[in-house]
Motif scaffolding. Sequence first.
Motif, PDB file in Angstrom:
ATOM      1  N   SER A   1      -3.062   0.919   6.461  1.00  0.00           N
ATOM      2  CA  SER A   1      -3.559  -0.214   5.890  1.00  0.00           C
ATOM      3  C   SER A   1      -2.891  -1.460   6.203  1.00  0.00           C
ATOM      4  O   SER A   1      -2.046  -1.589   6.724  1.00  0.00           O
ATOM      5  CB  SER A   1      -3.430   0.077   4.368  1.00  0.00           C
ATOM      6  OG  SER A   1      -3.703  -1.488   3.488  1.00  0.00           O
TER       7      SER A   1
ATOM      8  N   GLY B   1      -6.694   0.776   1.026  1.00  0.00           N
ATOM      9  CA  GLY B   1      -5.524   0.508   0.790  1.00  0.00           C
ATOM     10  C   GLY B   1      -4.866  -0.923   0.329  1.00  0.00           C
ATOM     11  O   GLY B   1      -3.843  -1.395   0.713  1.00  0.00           O
TER      12      GLY B   1
ATOM     13  N   ARG C   1       4.514  -0.446  -5.514  1.00  0.00           N
ATOM     14  CA  ARG C   1       3.177  -1.259  -5.567  1.00  0.00           C
ATOM     15  C   ARG C   1       2.756  -1.663  -6.921  1.00  0.00           C
ATOM     16  O   ARG C   1       3.021  -0.695  -7.762  1.00  0.00           O
ATOM     17  CB  ARG C   1       2.111  -0.365  -5.006  1.00  0.00           C
ATOM     18  CG  ARG C   1       1.655   0.697  -5.522  1.00  0.00           C
ATOM     19  CD  ARG C   1       0.610   1.642  -4.852  1.00  0.00           C
ATOM     20  NE  ARG C   1       0.197   2.894  -5.416  1.00  0.00           N
ATOM     21  CZ  ARG C   1       0.740   4.189  -5.384  1.00  0.00           C
ATOM     22  NH1 ARG C   1       1.911   4.208  -4.941  1.00  0.00           N
ATOM     23  NH2 ARG C   1       0.083   5.000  -5.818  1.00  0.00           N
TER      24      ARG C   1
ATOM     25  N   GLU D   1      -8.398   6.824  -3.309  1.00  0.00           N
ATOM     26  CA  GLU D   1      -8.559   6.863  -1.728  1.00  0.00           C
ATOM     27  C   GLU D   1      -8.078   8.119  -1.136  1.00  0.00           C
ATOM     28  O   GLU D   1      -8.525   8.706  -0.307  1.00  0.00           O
ATOM     29  CB  GLU D   1      -8.079   5.643  -1.302  1.00  0.00           C
ATOM     30  CG  GLU D   1      -8.663   5.359   0.173  1.00  0.00           C
ATOM     31  CD  GLU D   1      -8.477   4.122   0.704  1.00  0.00           C
ATOM     32  OE1 GLU D   1      -9.194   3.617   1.721  1.00  0.00           O
ATOM     33  OE2 GLU D   1      -7.890   3.103   0.122  1.00  0.00           O
TER      34      GLU D   1
ATOM     35  N   THR E   1       1.775   0.322   8.905  1.00  0.00           N
ATOM     36  CA  THR E   1       1.375   0.092   7.271  1.00  0.00           C
ATOM     37  C   THR E   1       2.486  -0.574   6.688  1.00  0.00           C
ATOM     38  O   THR E   1       3.259  -0.111   6.112  1.00  0.00           O
ATOM     39  CB  THR E   1       0.874   1.297   6.509  1.00  0.00           C
ATOM     40  OG1 THR E   1       0.199   2.058   7.094  1.00  0.00           O
ATOM     41  CG2 THR E   1       0.652   0.829   4.836  1.00  0.00           C
TER      42      THR E   1
ATOM     43  N   THR F   1      -7.499   2.672   5.846  1.00  0.00           N
ATOM     44  CA  THR F   1      -7.899   2.667   4.520  1.00  0.00           C
ATOM     45  C   THR F   1      -8.159   1.521   4.106  1.00  0.00           C
ATOM     46  O   THR F   1      -7.757   0.233   4.433  1.00  0.00           O
ATOM     47  CB  THR F   1      -6.819   3.207   3.669  1.00  0.00           C
ATOM     48  OG1 THR F   1      -5.699   2.399   3.671  1.00  0.00           O
ATOM     49  CG2 THR F   1      -6.498   5.007   3.982  1.00  0.00           C
TER      50      THR F   1
ATOM     51  N   PRO G   1       0.780  -1.345  -0.058  1.00  0.00           N
ATOM     52  CA  PRO G   1       0.079  -0.014  -0.103  1.00  0.00           C
ATOM     53  C   PRO G   1       0.931   1.290   0.032  1.00  0.00           C
ATOM     54  O   PRO G   1       1.739   1.417   0.820  1.00  0.00           O
ATOM     55  CB  PRO G   1      -0.608  -0.164   1.298  1.00  0.00           C
ATOM     56  CG  PRO G   1      -0.826  -1.601   1.623  1.00  0.00           C
ATOM     57  CD  PRO G   1       0.608  -2.061   1.379  1.00  0.00           C
ATOM     58  N   PHE G   2       0.421   2.157  -0.922  1.00  0.00           N
ATOM     59  CA  PHE G   2       1.152   3.538  -0.904  1.00  0.00           C
ATOM     60  C   PHE G   2       2.708   3.526  -1.199  1.00  0.00           C
ATOM     61  O   PHE G   2       3.057   4.396  -0.967  1.00  0.00           O
ATOM     62  CB  PHE G   2       0.956   4.269   0.237  1.00  0.00           C
ATOM     63  CG  PHE G   2      -0.606   4.243   0.964  1.00  0.00           C
ATOM     64  CD1 PHE G   2      -1.685   4.563  -0.208  1.00  0.00           C
ATOM     65  CD2 PHE G   2      -1.103   3.345   1.940  1.00  0.00           C
ATOM     66  CE1 PHE G   2      -2.942   4.724   0.221  1.00  0.00           C
ATOM     67  CE2 PHE G   2      -2.502   3.429   2.488  1.00  0.00           C
ATOM     68  CZ  PHE G   2      -3.380   3.997   1.548  1.00  0.00           C
TER      69      PHE G   2
ATOM     70  N   CYS H   1       2.042  10.597  -1.138  1.00  0.00           N
ATOM     71  CA  CYS H   1       1.560  10.296   0.091  1.00  0.00           C
ATOM     72  C   CYS H   1       2.781  10.846   1.219  1.00  0.00           C
ATOM     73  O   CYS H   1       2.639  10.227   2.411  1.00  0.00           O
ATOM     74  CB  CYS H   1       1.313   8.978   0.451  1.00  0.00           C
ATOM     75  SG  CYS H   1       0.120   7.986  -0.691  1.00  0.00           S
TER      76      CYS H   1
ATOM     77  N   ALA I   1       4.870  -0.231   2.939  1.00  0.00           N
ATOM     78  CA  ALA I   1       4.683   0.938   2.443  1.00  0.00           C
ATOM     79  C   ALA I   1       5.896   1.583   1.720  1.00  0.00           C
ATOM     80  O   ALA I   1       5.953   2.810   0.869  1.00  0.00           O
ATOM     81  CB  ALA I   1       3.880   1.876   3.419  1.00  0.00           C
TER      82      ALA I   1
ATOM     83  N   ASP J   1      -5.230   3.446  -4.846  1.00  0.00           N
ATOM     84  CA  ASP J   1      -4.354   3.944  -3.756  1.00  0.00           C
ATOM     85  C   ASP J   1      -4.711   5.563  -4.084  1.00  0.00           C
ATOM     86  O   ASP J   1      -4.822   6.375  -3.051  1.00  0.00           O
ATOM     87  CB  ASP J   1      -2.939   3.741  -3.514  1.00  0.00           C
ATOM     88  CG  ASP J   1      -2.774   2.433  -2.929  1.00  0.00           C
ATOM     89  OD1 ASP J   1      -3.806   1.843  -2.436  1.00  0.00           O
ATOM     90  OD2 ASP J   1      -1.520   2.147  -2.848  1.00  0.00           O
TER      91      ASP J   1
END
Length: 377
Positions: free
Chosen positions: A296, A267, A191, A277, A328, A265, A186-187, A338, A331, A274
Amino acid sequence: MSTARREVAVTAAGVCSPGGVGVSALWEALTTGRAHRPPLTAFDTEGATLRAAGQVAGHTGADGAWRALDLAESAVLEALDGVAEGDREGIALVLGTTDPGVVPPEPGHLAGDLAGACAERTGLGGEAVTVATASASGAVAIAVARDLVAAGDAPAAVVGGADAVTDMAFLGLNSLRTLGPEGCRPFSTRRRGIGLSEGAAVLRLEPLDATAPGDRAPLAVLAGCGLTNATGHLVAPAADGIEQAIRLALADAGLEPRDVDLVNTHGPGTRRGDDAEITALRAVFGPHLTSIPVNSVKGVLWHLQGGAGAVEALTCVLSLAHRAVTPTWGAEPVDPMCADLDLVLDDGPRSVPELRTALSVSCGLGGINTALVFREA
């Protein structure tokens, strides 16, 4: 006579996931980043982008689609701990799943009647409802059950979601190029898609004012729910649909954006998902978003399909109970979009003594968006 809606409390929970079996195992997995994600052996994954999946270690039972029923039963029985069989007659069961075509092995049930078959196994005699709204199924089910209990149509409800990793789901997502070679990140700039998992998570909901002295203390209050069906593309979520769901949930809870202390999230670790959101969250929270922990759980659990929204709702409940936010995982390195957000990149749980309200966001194919607001009891 007052027609005010009764407040609904979360009084118990149950879960089985790649993080383990039981609520305590889930919390440990979320705080340590450890989960069971071995190579798949149940079917041929030759040529797939990803050849592993999140699995419930040591959980025996049926294979394929029917395994979702076994996983759901395990979670429901944990949530019913302490409830005598004779007291289960009126309790409703609402279960979300991405595979409504599952044919339970119990006779007398229509194809897709996951909740009915699970209710029969666990002795629940109230209404049984199966919800199928893609990856948002577990969260939508929670909103449905909250309304049943709040309206007095059920004295209590067990609600959540369950799914197994099947060849149809795994290879279908692979054909859509949805699976990422590293699973969910996530993020992160790394990813590339999701990793698929099996599991089930449920909450037990009861009217807050029905909790008598000496009963199990409420874990949290389910204060607000918001649902939308809004997108311009089958598989790409729309930021405005997510934004509207969040605003509806906050209004339902009687809260302002500044009242939220944690955002959990959806996520998934897909670029479009991503981005949409985070865009929605910025629209709702504005500059305040940078001061709210945003996390997430999919970096460790991967994507539990119909159980995703339910396990993430449970994560919010546990965060409120522990006054802590879980990291998270996966990430880093963080996408520059982000970079100003607090994605909780700690090596373990972060203590947040002032944590009082948590928001959980879930999204599904076809533009299904769900937001749930939990607050301390």
